[in-house]
Design a protein around this motif. Structure first.
Motif, short mmCIF file in Angstrom:
data_model
loop_
_atom_site.label_atom_id
_atom_site.label_comp_id
_atom_site.label_asym_id
_atom_site.label_seq_id
_atom_site.Cartn_x
_atom_site.Cartn_y
_atom_site.Cartn_z
N VAL A 1 -3.13 -2.51 25.77
CA VAL A 1 -3.40 -2.26 24.36
C VAL A 1 -3.03 -3.52 23.60
O VAL A 1 -1.88 -3.97 23.67
CB VAL A 1 -2.59 -1.05 23.85
CG1 VAL A 1 -2.83 -0.82 22.37
CG2 VAL A 1 -2.93 0.18 24.66
N PRO A 2 -3.97 -4.10 22.88
CA PRO A 2 -3.67 -5.36 22.20
C PRO A 2 -2.67 -5.15 21.07
O PRO A 2 -2.67 -4.13 20.39
CB PRO A 2 -5.02 -5.80 21.65
CG PRO A 2 -5.85 -4.58 21.60
CD PRO A 2 -5.33 -3.66 22.67
N ASP A 3 -1.78 -6.12 20.88
CA ASP A 3 -0.83 -6.09 19.79
C ASP A 3 -1.54 -6.64 18.56
O ASP A 3 -1.69 -7.86 18.41
CB ASP A 3 0.40 -6.91 20.15
CG ASP A 3 1.46 -6.88 19.08
OD1 ASP A 3 1.26 -6.19 18.04
OD2 ASP A 3 2.50 -7.53 19.26
N LEU A 4 -1.98 -5.74 17.69
CA LEU A 4 -2.81 -6.15 16.55
C LEU A 4 -2.06 -7.04 15.58
O LEU A 4 -2.64 -7.96 15.00
CB LEU A 4 -3.35 -4.92 15.83
CG LEU A 4 -4.32 -4.07 16.65
CD1 LEU A 4 -4.78 -2.86 15.85
CD2 LEU A 4 -5.52 -4.89 17.08
N GLN A 5 -0.77 -6.80 15.38
CA GLN A 5 -0.01 -7.64 14.45
C GLN A 5 0.07 -9.07 14.97
O GLN A 5 -0.08 -10.02 14.21
CB GLN A 5 1.38 -7.07 14.22
CG GLN A 5 1.36 -5.78 13.42
CD GLN A 5 2.74 -5.21 13.22
OE1 GLN A 5 3.66 -5.54 13.96
NE2 GLN A 5 2.88 -4.36 12.22
N ARG B 1 -4.44 -15.59 11.31
CA ARG B 1 -4.05 -16.18 10.02
C ARG B 1 -3.64 -17.64 10.19
O ARG B 1 -3.97 -18.49 9.38
CB ARG B 1 -2.89 -15.38 9.40
CG ARG B 1 -3.35 -14.18 8.64
CD ARG B 1 -2.21 -13.58 7.81
NE ARG B 1 -2.33 -12.15 7.88
CZ ARG B 1 -1.61 -11.34 8.64
NH1 ARG B 1 -0.65 -11.81 9.38
NH2 ARG B 1 -1.83 -10.05 8.64
N SER B 2 -2.92 -17.92 11.27
CA SER B 2 -2.50 -19.29 11.56
C SER B 2 -3.71 -20.19 11.76
O SER B 2 -3.77 -21.31 11.23
CB SER B 2 -1.61 -19.31 12.80
OG SER B 2 -1.35 -20.63 13.20
N GLN C 1 -7.46 -24.29 9.58
CA GLN C 1 -8.83 -24.67 9.20
C GLN C 1 -8.91 -25.03 7.72
O GLN C 1 -9.58 -25.99 7.34
CB GLN C 1 -9.81 -23.53 9.52
CG GLN C 1 -9.97 -23.25 11.00
CD GLN C 1 -10.56 -24.43 11.74
OE1 GLN C 1 -11.44 -25.10 11.25
NE2 GLN C 1 -10.05 -24.68 12.94
N HIS C 2 -8.20 -24.27 6.87
CA HIS C 2 -8.18 -24.58 5.44
C HIS C 2 -7.57 -25.97 5.19
O HIS C 2 -8.08 -26.73 4.36
CB HIS C 2 -7.39 -23.52 4.66
CG HIS C 2 -8.18 -22.29 4.35
ND1 HIS C 2 -9.26 -22.29 3.51
CD2 HIS C 2 -8.04 -21.02 4.79
CE1 HIS C 2 -9.77 -21.07 3.43
NE2 HIS C 2 -9.04 -20.28 4.22
#
Length: 174
Positions: A129-133, A140-141, A146-147
């Protein structure tokens, strides 16, 4: 084209047709046209994937289903009726997709009748089960990186434009 080449192609096509386990019975109509034509049958509710599978594979000529289709229907019914206390009832579309995935190599039935089923990711298929957080933080990183790159490129572009304008103004004077 030579006759021997045509005969070879015909034999290949015949062999491929013989490999089809779950023959559809929609005739020359596409699945979508067939589904539209049987819409009156389901005037009270929207047909689910299981209903459509049975309708698209019922042979009026045989007045029933082929053995392979009967086995698939039985397997679908079994999966739909068996739930343990710890699990929620299974989604009909997902059960149909799972059974067809076992029976065919490249199943297109659900897509052809206009039903999209989310395919499990490779980590979900392996039981993890993937750890969504953690995934969200990683994404986000990446987005922040990219920004920063975009900001750097924008500044460099502005500097280059300013230098170019300076060079062009000097060229115009001379």
């Amino acid at each position: 084209m030579e006759d021997s080449k045509k005969m070879e192609i015909c034999q290949t096509n015949k062999d491929n047709r013989g490999n089809v386990m779950l023959h559809q019975t929609t005739g020359s109509r596409s699945y979508m046209v067939f589904v539209e034509n049987i819409a009156d049958k389901y005037s009270g509710h929207e047909p689910d994937a299981f209903d459509l599978f049975k309708d698209c594979h019922y042979s009026k000529k045989m007045k029933g289903y082929t053995a392979a289709v009967q086995a698939a229907i039985a397997q679908m019914e079994s999966k739909l009726s068996t739930t343990t206390e710890s699990e929620a009832p299974k989604a009909v579309n997902q059960v149909v997709a799972d059974v067809l995935a076992e029976k065919t190599r490249k199943n297109q039935f659900l897509r052809n009748v206009g039903i999209e089923v989310a395919q499990p990711t490779s980590s979900e298929q392996n039981g993890a089960v993937p750890d969504l957080q953690a995934e969200n933080a990683e994404l986000r990183s990446i987005i922040n990186t990219q920004h920063r790159h975009i900001d750097d490129l924008t500044m460099k572009q502005a500097e280059l434009e300013a230098k170019l304008e300076l060079v062009l103004s000097q060229v115009r004077r001379s």
